[in-house]
Write a protein that holds these residues in place. Structure first.
Motif, PDB file in Angstrom:
ATOM      1  N   PHE A  95      13.455  -8.781  69.086  1.00  0.00           N
ATOM      2  CA  PHE A  95      12.876  -7.735  69.941  1.00  0.00           C
ATOM      3  C   PHE A  95      12.181  -6.694  69.077  1.00  0.00           C
ATOM      4  O   PHE A  95      12.709  -6.260  68.069  1.00  0.00           O
ATOM      5  N   GLN A 138       9.511  -3.166  69.948  1.00  0.00           N
ATOM      6  CA  GLN A 138       8.757  -2.445  70.989  1.00  0.00           C
ATOM      7  C   GLN A 138       7.317  -2.953  70.985  1.00  0.00           C
ATOM      8  O   GLN A 138       6.718  -3.097  69.924  1.00  0.00           O
ATOM      9  N   TYR A 195      10.168   7.209  69.035  1.00  0.00           N
ATOM     10  CA  TYR A 195      11.195   7.434  68.009  1.00  0.00           C
ATOM     11  C   TYR A 195      11.163   8.882  67.505  1.00  0.00           C
ATOM     12  O   TYR A 195      12.208   9.459  67.207  1.00  0.00           O
ATOM     13  N   TYR A 223      22.511  -1.291  71.115  1.00  0.00           N
ATOM     14  CA  TYR A 223      21.378  -2.151  71.476  1.00  0.00           C
ATOM     15  C   TYR A 223      20.278  -1.966  70.414  1.00  0.00           C
ATOM     16  O   TYR A 223      19.150  -1.586  70.721  1.00  0.00           O
ATOM     17  N   ALA A 224      20.640  -2.222  69.173  1.00  0.00           N
ATOM     18  CA  ALA A 224      19.816  -1.792  68.025  1.00  0.00           C
ATOM     19  C   ALA A 224      18.595  -2.662  67.781  1.00  0.00           C
ATOM     20  O   ALA A 224      17.707  -2.261  67.026  1.00  0.00           O
ATOM     21  N   GLY A 225      18.513  -3.863  68.376  1.00  0.00           N
ATOM     22  CA  GLY A 225      17.369  -4.744  68.119  1.00  0.00           C
ATOM     23  C   GLY A 225      17.260  -5.028  66.629  1.00  0.00           C
ATOM     24  O   GLY A 225      18.253  -5.297  65.947  1.00  0.00           O
ATOM     25  N   THR A 243      15.131  -0.823  64.432  1.00  0.00           N
ATOM     26  CA  THR A 243      13.977   0.082  64.333  1.00  0.00           C
ATOM     27  C   THR A 243      14.376   1.556  64.418  1.00  0.00           C
ATOM     28  O   THR A 243      13.929   2.350  63.604  1.00  0.00           O
ATOM     29  N   GLU A 281      24.292  -4.961  68.026  1.00  0.00           N
ATOM     30  CA  GLU A 281      23.246  -5.806  68.615  1.00  0.00           C
ATOM     31  C   GLU A 281      23.778  -7.222  68.865  1.00  0.00           C
ATOM     32  O   GLU A 281      24.565  -7.763  68.102  1.00  0.00           O
ATOM     33  N   LEU A 282      23.266  -7.816  69.941  1.00  0.00           N
ATOM     34  CA  LEU A 282      23.719  -9.125  70.419  1.00  0.00           C
ATOM     35  C   LEU A 282      23.050 -10.320  69.728  1.00  0.00           C
ATOM     36  O   LEU A 282      23.659 -11.373  69.545  1.00  0.00           O
ATOM     37  N   VAL A 283      21.759 -10.165  69.379  1.00  0.00           N
ATOM     38  CA  VAL A 283      20.979 -11.333  68.918  1.00  0.00           C
ATOM     39  C   VAL A 283      21.077 -11.493  67.396  1.00  0.00           C
ATOM     40  O   VAL A 283      20.680 -10.575  66.650  1.00  0.00           O
ATOM     41  N   CYS A 306      27.390  -8.216  67.980  1.00  0.00           N
ATOM     42  CA  CYS A 306      28.425  -8.254  69.025  1.00  0.00           C
ATOM     43  C   CYS A 306      27.788  -8.196  70.397  1.00  0.00           C
ATOM     44  O   CYS A 306      26.621  -7.817  70.551  1.00  0.00           O
ATOM     45  N   ASP A 307      28.565  -8.581  71.388  1.00  0.00           N
ATOM     46  CA  ASP A 307      28.201  -8.303  72.771  1.00  0.00           C
ATOM     47  C   ASP A 307      28.921  -7.007  73.118  1.00  0.00           C
ATOM     48  O   ASP A 307      30.147  -6.970  73.175  1.00  0.00           O
ATOM     49  N   LEU A 308      28.127  -5.955  73.338  1.00  0.00           N
ATOM     50  CA  LEU A 308      28.730  -4.629  73.528  1.00  0.00           C
ATOM     51  C   LEU A 308      29.705  -4.576  74.693  1.00  0.00           C
ATOM     52  O   LEU A 308      30.622  -3.764  74.706  1.00  0.00           O
ATOM     53  N   ASP A 355      19.829   2.270  73.776  1.00  0.00           N
ATOM     54  CA  ASP A 355      18.503   1.757  74.192  1.00  0.00           C
ATOM     55  C   ASP A 355      18.695   0.379  74.832  1.00  0.00           C
ATOM     56  O   ASP A 355      18.338  -0.643  74.253  1.00  0.00           O
ATOM     57  N   PRO A 356      19.280   0.342  76.032  1.00  0.00           N
ATOM     58  CA  PRO A 356      19.649  -0.952  76.621  1.00  0.00           C
ATOM     59  C   PRO A 356      18.463  -1.695  77.228  1.00  0.00           C
ATOM     60  O   PRO A 356      17.397  -1.115  77.425  1.00  0.00           O
ATOM     61  N   PRO A 357      18.647  -2.977  77.563  1.00  0.00           N
ATOM     62  CA  PRO A 357      17.605  -3.685  78.299  1.00  0.00           C
ATOM     63  C   PRO A 357      17.483  -3.138  79.730  1.00  0.00           C
ATOM     64  O   PRO A 357      18.219  -2.221  80.108  1.00  0.00           O
TER      65      PRO A 357
HETATM   66  C1  LIG Z   1      15.391  -2.468  74.746  1.00  0.00           C
HETATM   67  S1  LIG Z   1      15.914  -3.404  73.366  1.00  0.00           S
HETATM   68  C2  LIG Z   1      16.109  -2.086  72.183  1.00  0.00           C
HETATM   69  C3  LIG Z   1      15.884  -2.474  70.751  1.00  0.00           C
HETATM   70  C4  LIG Z   1      15.713  -1.367  69.727  1.00  0.00           C
HETATM   71  N1  LIG Z   1      16.518  -0.198  70.007  1.00  0.00           N
HETATM   72  C5  LIG Z   1      14.269  -1.004  69.537  1.00  0.00           C
HETATM   73  O1  LIG Z   1      13.849   0.122  69.809  1.00  0.00           O
HETATM   74  O2  LIG Z   1      13.507  -1.876  69.085  1.00  0.00           O
HETATM   75  C6  LIG Z   1      17.515  -3.854  73.836  1.00  0.00           C
HETATM   76  C7  LIG Z   1      18.292  -4.646  72.818  1.00  0.00           C
HETATM   77  O3  LIG Z   1      19.611  -4.816  73.339  1.00  0.00           O
HETATM   78  C8  LIG Z   1      20.105  -6.073  72.952  1.00  0.00           C
HETATM   79  N2  LIG Z   1      21.227  -6.387  73.878  1.00  0.00           N
HETATM   80  C9  LIG Z   1      21.118  -6.769  75.182  1.00  0.00           C
HETATM   81  N3  LIG Z   1      22.352  -6.921  75.726  1.00  0.00           N
HETATM   82  C10 LIG Z   1      23.245  -6.615  74.751  1.00  0.00           C
HETATM   83  C11 LIG Z   1      24.660  -6.580  74.718  1.00  0.00           C
HETATM   84  N4  LIG Z   1      25.376  -6.899  75.790  1.00  0.00           N
HETATM   85  N5  LIG Z   1      25.262  -6.236  73.571  1.00  0.00           N
HETATM   86  C12 LIG Z   1      24.512  -5.905  72.465  1.00  0.00           C
HETATM   87  N6  LIG Z   1      23.158  -5.896  72.456  1.00  0.00           N
HETATM   88  C13 LIG Z   1      22.521  -6.259  73.581  1.00  0.00           C
HETATM   89  C14 LIG Z   1      18.887  -6.974  73.054  1.00  0.00           C
HETATM   90  O4  LIG Z   1      19.051  -8.131  72.273  1.00  0.00           O
HETATM   91  C15 LIG Z   1      17.772  -6.049  72.526  1.00  0.00           C
HETATM   92  O5  LIG Z   1      17.604  -6.202  71.145  1.00  0.00           O
END
Ligand SMILES: C[S@@+](CC[C@H](N)C(=O)[O-])C[C@H]1O[C@@H](n2cnc3c(N)ncnc32)[C@H](O)[C@@H]1O
Length: 477
Positions: free
Chosen positions: A306, A308, A318, A337-339, A342, A358-360, A384-386, A407-409
């Motif tokens: 991911f 932006q 930012y 949700y650090a992606g 960034t 972050e999950l991925v 981790c899965d938060l 910064d969630p989805p």
């Molecule tokens: C909106 S993006 C934000 C990324 C980053 N903060 C940025 O500005 O580029 C959301 C991120 O949350 C992650 N994510 C989604 N569900 C998650 C979960 N349950 N646990 C951890 N991370 C998760 C996604 O993989 C994605 O990288």
């Protein structure tokens, strides 16, 4: 039969009315004696004739029959595909008006869903570029090409009907609009798309179909470093070893014709789901990643992580995060949700330590590589899965974070994550949201737990579309 507006709305009824505003998601809002009616494909200020298609408790839905008077905010759309393509929704609405309605939608969500009274929503910060602003485009191959209005009007089919590469038709996930032009990424992106389309079509191999799960070509993803000029091409196909040669030849042609392409990857997706992510990646040219610059930082981006999509606006976003957080230099900060790290990296010099969650796995790898690339040693990342118990660590060596950035989805935070954040009890929370409705829900939960919602700053990351991004600050009271 045309009736004068009455509150007594019934299905099938035809009504003349004036569109008042836009709801989040892009539908027009009008009122008939206070009764709310939602209508697609209209703009505020238009006087229209509509037919009520559905009546629900508290609101009705209607179909546009005729525009009787234009909107003073309407402008000419730039793209020939406008109206059919799912990419842009509001190219025909003056940009200042787009910003005005997005602000109203944030306000309305906070009042209606969050129960806030008159929250202070600042004027959205416009995108520095309103066209060609995207650094990533994800195009789809399809076997059922959408026939354009011109073709139907002229009763002349100008391209094969069973091959398309482009974007989904608005609201039609089974139809692909074969793109000839697009103002979202760059003109080079459209030229690359054309070469891939012609070559794939010439191969005689069919696009993959989600109906019978046969065929080969699935997606084309183009990522451009807007501040570095680097370009990544990702060709996504089904799994068929006999066709690898076709992809290799295509990669060679792309490299020859577009010297700005710094890397090409081939993702093989064996799953049925329509996603541009493979289970296997072959790097056909270059390092397999590109770098992009935001502020003083360089970021490594892989095909699947991911990032932006509007680089220039991400920098503004930012900056706002840092401004709202107002760090003093000695804080421990969590970045949820650090992606690809960034935000963590962007604020690293202003705080003592950052821990990102972050999950991925690829995104975490990118985040770690990004620290190295930038010589940063005070950020770490937890894969981790938060929402799982134990995902969000409550402390680091016994120390709880001073501030949490979230910064969630689009779905917002899972309620277990909200509860964990509340249990950690940080002084400040900076919440970045790409969905005002889930933001309003989460803001309400934080506010009930004693956090005061202070500043709300929309940043227009997605001009011409219905999407809204905002940064907000919560303080413990
Ligand atoms: C909106 S993006 C934000 C990324 C980053 N903060 C940025 O500005 O580029 C959301 C991120 O949350 C992650 N994510 C989604 N569900 C998650 C979960 N349950 N646990 C951890 N991370 C998760 C996604 O993989 C994605 O990288």
């Amino acid at each position: 039969m045309t009736n004068e507006p009455t509150g007594n709305i019934k299905k099938g009824m035809e009504v003349e009315l004036k569109i008042e505003s836009l709801a989040f998601g892009g539908r027009g809002v009008a009122r008939v004696n206070g009764f709310v009616v939602f209508i697609d494909d209209v703009l505020p200020g238009q006087r229209v004739l509509i037919r009520v298609t559905r009546k629900r408790k508290g609101y009705a839905e209607a179909r546009l029959l005729q525009i009787l008077e234009p909107s003073p905010e309407e402008v000419a759309a730039k793209c020939r595909h406008f109206g059919e393509c799912g990419g842009c929704r509001f190219q025909h609405l003056d940009y200042r008006a787009q910003l005005k309605y997005k602000r109203e939608q944030v306000l309305e969500s906070l009042e209606r869903i969050g129960g806030f009274v008159n929250p202070t929503v600042l004027d959205p910060i416009p995108s520095p570029d309103i066209f060609y602003y995207r650094n990533k485009m994800e195009y789809s191959f399809g076997r059922r090409r959408w026939l354009s209005r011109e073709e139907i009007d002229a009763d002349q089919i100008i391209k094969p009907r069973d091959f398309a590469l482009g974007l989904h038709v608005r609201g039609r996930y089974d139809r692909i609009l074969d793109l000839d032009e697009c103002f979202l990424q760059s003109s080079a992106s459209v030229e690359m798309l054309s070469l891939v389309k012609e070559t794939a079509r010439g191969s005689g191999i069919q696009p993959y179909s989600t109906e019978d799960h046969t065929g080969y070509w699935r997606h084309l993803v183009i990522r451009e470093g807007k501040n570095t000029g680097e370009t990544l091409i990702n060709i996504v196909t089904a799994d068929e070893p006999r066709n690898l040669r076709l992809v290799d030849d295509l990669a060679r042609m792309l490299k020859q014709q577009f010297p700005q392409i710094t890397t090409i990857v081939h993702n093989i997706n064996r799953r049925k789901a329509e996603v541009a992510i493979g289970q296997e990646e072959r790097v056909l040219h270059g390092p397999g990643t590109i770098t992009e610059r935001i502020g003083a930082r360089r970021y490594r981006i892989s095909a699947n992580s991911f990032f932006q999509t509007n680089t220039k606006c991400a920098e503004i976003l930012y900056q706002k995060v840092a401004e709202f957080a107002d760090f003093k230099g000695d804080e421990l900060v969590y970045d949820l949700y650090a992606g690809a790290g960034t935000i963590s990296l962007y604020i690293a010099d202003s705080v003592r330590q950052v821990v990102g969650f972050e999950l991925v796995p690829d995104a975490v790898k990118d985040a770690e590589a990004n620290c190295e690339l930038n010589g940063i040693d005070n950020c770490s990342f937890v894969l981790c899965d938060l929402k799982d118990a134990g995902g969000l660590q409550h402390s680091q060596n016994g120390e709880e974070p001073d501030a949490i950035i979230i910064d969630p989805p689009r779905a917002g935070m899972h309620h277990d994550v909200v509860n964990q954040v509340i249990a950690i009890n940080p002084q400040k929370i900076v919440y970045v949201s790409c969905n005002p409705t889930t933001f309003a829900r989460d803001a309400q939960a934080l506010s009930s737990a004693g956090y005061s919602l202070q500043d709300i700053q929309p940043v227009d990351m997605f001009p011409m579309t219905v999407h809204i991004e905002l940064v907000s600050l919560f303080r413990k009271v």
